[in-house]
Design a protein around this motif. Structure first.
Motif, short mmCIF file in Angstrom:
data_model
loop_
_atom_site.label_atom_id
_atom_site.label_comp_id
_atom_site.label_asym_id
_atom_site.label_seq_id
_atom_site.Cartn_x
_atom_site.Cartn_y
_atom_site.Cartn_z
N VAL A 62 -3.91 -1.79 0.62
CA VAL A 62 -3.53 -2.65 1.74
C VAL A 62 -3.35 -4.08 1.24
N PHE A 63 -2.27 -4.72 1.71
CA PHE A 63 -2.04 -6.14 1.45
C PHE A 63 -1.92 -6.85 2.79
N LEU A 64 -2.81 -7.78 3.04
CA LEU A 64 -2.69 -8.67 4.19
C LEU A 64 -2.00 -9.94 3.72
N VAL A 65 -0.80 -10.22 4.24
CA VAL A 65 0.04 -11.32 3.74
C VAL A 65 0.24 -12.35 4.85
N ILE A 66 -0.08 -13.59 4.54
CA ILE A 66 0.18 -14.69 5.48
C ILE A 66 0.99 -15.74 4.73
N LEU A 75 10.19 -15.14 1.23
CA LEU A 75 9.26 -14.10 1.67
C LEU A 75 9.87 -12.70 1.58
N GLU A 76 11.13 -12.55 1.99
CA GLU A 76 11.72 -11.20 2.00
C GLU A 76 11.82 -10.60 0.60
N PRO A 77 12.37 -11.32 -0.40
CA PRO A 77 12.36 -10.72 -1.74
C PRO A 77 10.95 -10.53 -2.30
N PHE A 78 10.02 -11.40 -1.92
CA PHE A 78 8.63 -11.23 -2.36
C PHE A 78 8.05 -9.93 -1.81
N LEU A 79 8.27 -9.65 -0.52
CA LEU A 79 7.75 -8.43 0.08
C LEU A 79 8.38 -7.19 -0.55
N ALA A 80 9.69 -7.26 -0.80
CA ALA A 80 10.38 -6.12 -1.41
C ALA A 80 9.83 -5.85 -2.81
N ARG A 81 9.58 -6.90 -3.59
CA ARG A 81 9.03 -6.72 -4.94
C ARG A 81 7.61 -6.15 -4.86
N LEU A 82 6.80 -6.67 -3.94
CA LEU A 82 5.41 -6.20 -3.81
C LEU A 82 5.37 -4.73 -3.39
N GLN A 83 6.25 -4.34 -2.47
CA GLN A 83 6.27 -2.95 -2.04
C GLN A 83 6.75 -2.03 -3.15
N SER A 84 7.70 -2.49 -3.96
CA SER A 84 8.17 -1.66 -5.08
C SER A 84 7.07 -1.45 -6.11
N MET A 85 6.18 -2.42 -6.24
CA MET A 85 5.05 -2.28 -7.15
C MET A 85 3.99 -1.33 -6.60
N HIS A 86 3.91 -1.21 -5.26
CA HIS A 86 2.91 -0.35 -4.62
C HIS A 86 3.59 0.40 -3.47
N PRO A 87 4.35 1.43 -3.76
CA PRO A 87 5.17 2.10 -2.73
C PRO A 87 4.36 2.68 -1.58
N ALA A 88 3.13 3.14 -1.83
CA ALA A 88 2.35 3.80 -0.78
C ALA A 88 1.41 2.85 -0.06
N ALA A 89 1.48 1.56 -0.35
CA ALA A 89 0.56 0.61 0.27
C ALA A 89 1.06 0.17 1.64
N ALA A 90 0.13 -0.17 2.51
CA ALA A 90 0.46 -0.76 3.80
C ALA A 90 0.43 -2.27 3.65
N ILE A 91 1.55 -2.93 3.95
CA ILE A 91 1.65 -4.39 3.84
C ILE A 91 1.92 -4.93 5.23
N PHE A 92 1.07 -5.82 5.70
CA PHE A 92 1.28 -6.37 7.04
C PHE A 92 0.74 -7.80 7.09
N GLY A 124 -9.41 0.85 -3.23
CA GLY A 124 -10.45 1.84 -2.94
C GLY A 124 -10.13 2.63 -1.68
N ASN A 125 -11.17 3.10 -1.03
CA ASN A 125 -11.02 3.91 0.18
C ASN A 125 -10.96 2.99 1.39
N VAL A 126 -9.78 2.48 1.70
CA VAL A 126 -9.63 1.51 2.79
C VAL A 126 -9.24 2.25 4.08
N PRO A 127 -10.08 2.19 5.09
CA PRO A 127 -9.82 2.95 6.33
C PRO A 127 -8.92 2.20 7.29
N LEU A 128 -7.69 1.88 6.86
CA LEU A 128 -6.82 1.06 7.71
C LEU A 128 -5.62 1.84 8.20
N THR A 129 -5.25 1.58 9.46
CA THR A 129 -4.06 2.14 10.07
C THR A 129 -3.13 1.00 10.47
N ALA A 130 -1.86 1.05 10.05
CA ALA A 130 -0.90 -0.01 10.38
C ALA A 130 -0.01 0.46 11.53
#
Length: 292
Positions: A62-66, A75-92, A124-130
Motif C-alpha cells: 500500500v502507498f498512501l500518497v499526498i 503527479l500523473e507520471p509519478f503515479l504511473a511509474r510507481l504503479q509499474s514498479m509495484h503492479p499489485a499495490a493499492a495506491i491512494f 507485509g500483511n497489510v489489511p487494507l481495502t481500497a
C-alpha cells in the motif's frame, strides 16, 4: 581508432577522469547534511524515486500518497511509474487543496515539502481495502455495505479508515455515508483538489488494487480491516443461589460504573482519545514493517 591515431581514452584522459572523480567524492564528503538534502531535492523526480529505498523495496502493498498543490505538475507520471514498479499495490491519496506544505518525517528527521509528493509505504500483511466511488453518497453507502459484508464473511471488522473526497462533493455527506455503515470507527483524511486511487469502473467490484489514476469528483477510501475479536465462554459454579445472586449484582454494578467512567472520559477528551487509539491500533501484520 584508425591506424596511427591516439586512443580517445588514453592515459591522459583516464587520469583526468580519475582526478575529477576524486574531487567530486571529496566535495560530497565535505557537504553538510542540509546541503546533501538540497542537492537531492533538486534532482528530477524520476531519479529521486529510483534512489528511494522505501519505493524500490519489494513487498510494498500500500502507498498512501499526498501531493502539494505545486507538486501536482508531475503527479500523473509519478503515479504511473510507481504503479509499474509495484503492479499489485493499492495506491491512494489526494492533492492538498491548501497552499500549505506537507510534512515528511523520516529517520528521526522532520522536513516541510512545499513542492512535491510525500508517501507512506506499508509492507507485509497489510489489511487494507481500497474503494473508489463516483456516485452520490446514498449510492456510496451501498458500496460500503458490500465491503462490510465481505469483511463479515471473513470474520473481520473495520479498525479505521482514510478518506479523500473531492472539494466539489459534499464531504460531510460522504463521511456520514461511511459512518452510517461502519458506525463510530475512526476516520481521517482531507478534501482534495484531485483524488488518487484505482481506476474507477462502473459495475466493477467495490474494492480494487492496481491501475492507479488521478481522478475527479470521486471519494476514495482506504479501509483497514482486522480479525474480529471473539470472547471465550466461561462456565461458573456457585455454592448456592445466594452466592450467584451476589456475584451477579456485583457484575452489574461494575459494568454500570465502567460505562459511566468511559462516557465521561470520551466526552471530556473525545478528539485526544480517538487520536491516541488510532495511533496505537494500526497493525501492519506479522513480519510487516511501515516506513515513511
Amino acid at each position: 581508432s584508425p591506424p596511427g591515431s591516439q586512443n580517445s581514452m588514453g592515459p591522459s584522459r583516464a587520469e583526468e577522469l580519475d582526478r575529477m572523480g576524486r574531487r567530486l567524492r571529496a566535495e560530497w564528503a565535505g557537504m553538510s547534511r542540509a546541503e546533501r538534502r538540497e542537492f537531492d531535492e533538486r534532482r528530477p523526480w524520476a531519479e529521486q524515486l529510483a534512489a528511494t529505498e522505501a519505493a524500490t523495496a519489494t513487498g510494498a502493498k500500500v502507498f498512501l500518497v499526498i501531493s502539494t498543490s505545486r507538486g501536482a505538475r508531475f503527479l500523473e507520471p509519478f503515479l504511473a511509474r510507481l504503479q509499474s514498479m509495484h503492479p499489485a499495490a493499492a495506491i491512494f491519496g489526494g492533492i492538498s487543496s491548501s497552499s500549505a506544505p506537507c510534512v515528511l518525517a523520516s529517520r528521526q528527521r522532520v522536513t516541510e515539502v512545499e513542492s512535491g509528493v510525500v508517501c507512506l509505504v506499508f509492507r507485509g500483511n497489510v489489511p487494507l481495502t481500497a474503494l473508489v466511488c463516483r456516485e452520490e453518497p446514498n449510492k456510496m453507502a451501498g458500496k460500503l455495505a458490500q465491503v462490510k459484508a465481505a469483511m463479515e464473511a471473513r470474520n473481520e471488522e473495520l479498525l479505521g479508515g482514510l478518506m479523500f473526497t473531492c472539494t466539489a462533493r459534499e464531504g460531510d455527506d460522504d463521511l456520514r455515508a461511511l459512518q452510517s455503515v461502519f458506525g463510530g470507527a475512526p476516520v481521517m483524511g482531507l478534501q482534495a483538489a484531485g483524488e488518487i486511487g484505482p481506476r474507477y469502473r462502473r459495475g466493477a467490484p467495490s474494492t480494487q488494487v492496481g491501475e492507479v489514476e488521478l481522478q475527479g469528483f470521486t471519494c476514495v477510501c482506504g479501509l483497514f480491516g482486522v480479525p474480529r475479536r471473539t470472547r471465550r465462554s466461561m462456565q461458573l459454579a456457585f455454592a448456592s443461589g445466594a452466592a450467584a445472586a451476589t456475584w451477579s449484582a456485583r457484575r452489574e454494578a461494575q459494568a454500570s460504573s465502567l460505562t459511566a467512567a468511559r462516557l465521561a472520559a470520551s466526552q471530556a477528551a473525545e478528539v485526544k482519545a480517538v487520536t491516541v487509539a488510532w495511533a496505537l491500533a494500526v497493525p501492519v501484520g506479522e513480519g510487516g514493517e511501515g516506513e515513511v
